[in-house]
Enzyme design. Structure first.
Site, PDB file in Angstrom:
ATOM      1  N   ILE A  81     -16.254 -29.899  -8.175  1.00  0.00           N
ATOM      2  CA  ILE A  81     -16.442 -29.195  -8.654  1.00  0.00           C
ATOM      3  C   ILE A  81     -17.603 -29.560  -9.653  1.00  0.00           C
ATOM      4  CG2 ILE A  81     -14.094 -30.222 -10.097  1.00  0.00           C
ATOM      5  CD1 ILE A  81     -13.017 -26.719 -11.050  1.00  0.00           C
TER       6      ILE A  81
ATOM      7  N   VAL B 156      -8.266 -34.149  -7.972  1.00  0.00           N
ATOM      8  CA  VAL B 156      -9.512 -33.680  -8.050  1.00  0.00           C
ATOM      9  C   VAL B 156      -9.098 -34.368 -10.097  1.00  0.00           C
ATOM     10  CG1 VAL B 156      -8.324 -31.522  -9.022  1.00  0.00           C
ATOM     11  CG2 VAL B 156     -11.628 -31.354  -8.957  1.00  0.00           C
ATOM     12  N   ASP B 157      -7.876 -34.176  -9.924  1.00  0.00           N
ATOM     13  CA  ASP B 157      -7.524 -35.021 -11.444  1.00  0.00           C
ATOM     14  C   ASP B 157      -8.259 -36.428 -11.419  1.00  0.00           C
ATOM     15  OD1 ASP B 157      -6.119 -35.326 -13.443  1.00  0.00           O
ATOM     16  OD2 ASP B 157      -4.262 -35.539 -13.125  1.00  0.00           O
TER      17      ASP B 157
ATOM     18  N   THR C  19      -3.503 -26.925  -3.859  1.00  0.00           N
ATOM     19  CA  THR C  19      -3.524 -27.385  -1.759  1.00  0.00           C
ATOM     20  C   THR C  19      -3.859 -29.119  -1.610  1.00  0.00           C
ATOM     21  OG1 THR C  19      -5.952 -27.212  -1.780  1.00  0.00           O
ATOM     22  CG2 THR C  19      -4.795 -24.750  -1.800  1.00  0.00           C
TER      23      THR C  19
ATOM     24  N   TYR D 160      -0.452 -31.776  -3.448  1.00  0.00           N
ATOM     25  CA  TYR D 160       0.972 -30.468  -3.926  1.00  0.00           C
ATOM     26  C   TYR D 160       1.426 -29.897  -2.351  1.00  0.00           C
ATOM     27  CZ  TYR D 160       1.577 -31.932  -8.428  1.00  0.00           C
ATOM     28  OH  TYR D 160       1.891 -32.965  -9.911  1.00  0.00           O
TER      29      TYR D 160
HETATM   30  N1  APR Z   1     -14.069 -30.984  -6.497  1.00  0.00           N
HETATM   31  C1  APR Z   1     -12.922 -29.910  -6.227  1.00  0.00           C
HETATM   32  N2  APR Z   1     -12.022 -30.058  -5.276  1.00  0.00           N
HETATM   33  C2  APR Z   1     -11.094 -31.404  -4.934  1.00  0.00           C
HETATM   34  C3  APR Z   1     -12.113 -32.573  -5.707  1.00  0.00           C
HETATM   35  C4  APR Z   1     -13.653 -32.326  -6.705  1.00  0.00           C
HETATM   36  N3  APR Z   1     -14.096 -33.633  -6.903  1.00  0.00           N
HETATM   37  N4  APR Z   1     -11.182 -33.611  -4.999  1.00  0.00           N
HETATM   38  C5  APR Z   1     -10.180 -33.024  -4.756  1.00  0.00           C
HETATM   39  N5  APR Z   1     -10.128 -31.885  -4.273  1.00  0.00           N
HETATM   40  C6  APR Z   1      -9.588 -30.626  -3.854  1.00  0.00           C
HETATM   41  C7  APR Z   1      -8.908 -31.393  -2.683  1.00  0.00           C
HETATM   42  O1  APR Z   1      -9.838 -30.913  -1.260  1.00  0.00           O
HETATM   43  C8  APR Z   1      -7.267 -30.343  -3.058  1.00  0.00           C
HETATM   44  O2  APR Z   1      -7.940 -28.778  -2.321  1.00  0.00           O
HETATM   45  O3  APR Z   1      -8.322 -29.977  -4.642  1.00  0.00           O
HETATM   46  C9  APR Z   1      -7.735 -30.087  -4.187  1.00  0.00           C
HETATM   47  C10 APR Z   1      -6.727 -29.696  -4.892  1.00  0.00           C
HETATM   48  O4  APR Z   1      -5.760 -30.768  -4.565  1.00  0.00           O
HETATM   49  P1  APR Z   1      -5.822 -31.644  -5.179  1.00  0.00           P
HETATM   50  O5  APR Z   1      -6.603 -32.801  -6.773  1.00  0.00           O
HETATM   51  O6  APR Z   1      -4.765 -33.122  -4.745  1.00  0.00           O
HETATM   52  O7  APR Z   1      -4.207 -31.174  -6.405  1.00  0.00           O
HETATM   53  P2  APR Z   1      -2.913 -31.108  -6.108  1.00  0.00           P
HETATM   54  O8  APR Z   1      -2.854 -30.188  -4.424  1.00  0.00           O
HETATM   55  O9  APR Z   1      -2.928 -29.360  -7.188  1.00  0.00           O
HETATM   56  O10 APR Z   1      -1.898 -31.973  -7.067  1.00  0.00           O
HETATM   57  C11 APR Z   1      -1.981 -31.967  -8.080  1.00  0.00           C
HETATM   58  O11 APR Z   1      -2.728 -34.738  -7.573  1.00  0.00           O
HETATM   59  O12 APR Z   1      -3.807 -36.070  -7.871  1.00  0.00           O
HETATM   60  C12 APR Z   1      -2.863 -35.487  -8.529  1.00  0.00           C
HETATM   61  O13 APR Z   1      -3.013 -35.460 -10.867  1.00  0.00           O
HETATM   62  C13 APR Z   1      -2.642 -35.146 -10.180  1.00  0.00           C
HETATM   63  O14 APR Z   1       0.232 -35.684  -9.624  1.00  0.00           O
HETATM   64  C14 APR Z   1      -1.365 -34.479  -9.232  1.00  0.00           C
HETATM   65  C15 APR Z   1      -1.357 -33.982  -8.017  1.00  0.00           C
END
Ligand code: APR
Length: 167
Positions: free
Chosen positions: A11, A33-34, A118, A121
């Site tokens: 992203i 992604v966070d 996705t 979570y």
């Molecule tokens: N760019 C785009 N998409 C990404 C990237 C990136 N750099 N890194 C990961 N993703 C995708 C993952 O493959 C997934 O499809 O982002 C989507 C969301 O995944 P997560 O980052 O795990 O977020 P989520 O499922 O909402 O969980 C949130 O995860 O990292 C922790 O602090 C965050 O506790 C929170 C939880």
């Protein structure tokens, strides 16, 4: 009126006014992604988030992007998947909707979303893709926004493509 595009990759490579972060309610960073957004933006991002926490599920908090400026970061907290009967769909929809409303409020145009919920979570890819696409489509009918839905892996890209192919 508005447009919706799919981007497969990081992203952080998307040119846009706003990058959406899939955060947790503490807004203090995490994995996925966070973690990537916090690493790229630098430590000032965490400082900026501190007074904005906690962020309830489905809501949004706004910060500067610091090292990824001029892009802003919209931090939203997706629902944890608990089987689908705990209001997950409404909460996920609220994440997209609130981010899009905030974009318009700030007179900005372009926004990049990760596939909220996705990863860690556990929201199923196809269901999450359907909600992402339908919520963005409804909004794009009425606003001249440029929305990029980001898929980091092939499974999510396929899910989003499938949802975008639905009339
Ligand atoms: N760019 C785009 N998409 C990404 C990237 C990136 N750099 N890194 C990961 N993703 C995708 C993952 O493959 C997934 O499809 O982002 C989507 C969301 O995944 P997560 O980052 O795990 O977020 P989520 O499922 O909402 O969980 C949130 O995860 O990292 C922790 O602090 C965050 O506790 C929170 C939880």
């Amino acid at each position: 009126m508005g447009t919706i595009d799919l981007y497969q990759g990081d992203i952080l490579d998307v040119e846009c006014d706003v990058i959406v972060n899939a955060a947790n309610s503490s807004l203090m960073g995490g994995g996925g992604v966070d973690g990537a957004i916090h690493r790229a933006a630098g430590p000032e991002l965490k400082e900026a988030c501190k007074p904005l926490a906690p962020c309830p599920t489905g809501e949004v908090r706004v910060t500067e992007g610091f090292d990824i400026a001029p892009r802003l970061v919209f931090h939203t907290v997706g629902p944890v998947w608990r089987g689908g009967d705990q209001g997950e769909a409404e909460l996920l929809k609220a994440c997209y909707r609130h981010c899009l409303e905030e974009l318009i409020k700030r007179d900005l145009t372009s926004i990049a979303f990760p596939a909220i919920s996705t990863g860690v979570y556990g929201y199923p890819a196809n269901e999450a893709a359907g909600i992402a696409v339908n919520t963005c489509r409804d909004f794009a009918k009425e606003h001249a926004v440029k929305i990029t839905l980001t898929a980091f892996d092939q499974k999510m890209a396929t899910a989003l493509e499938g949802a975008l192919d639905q009339p």
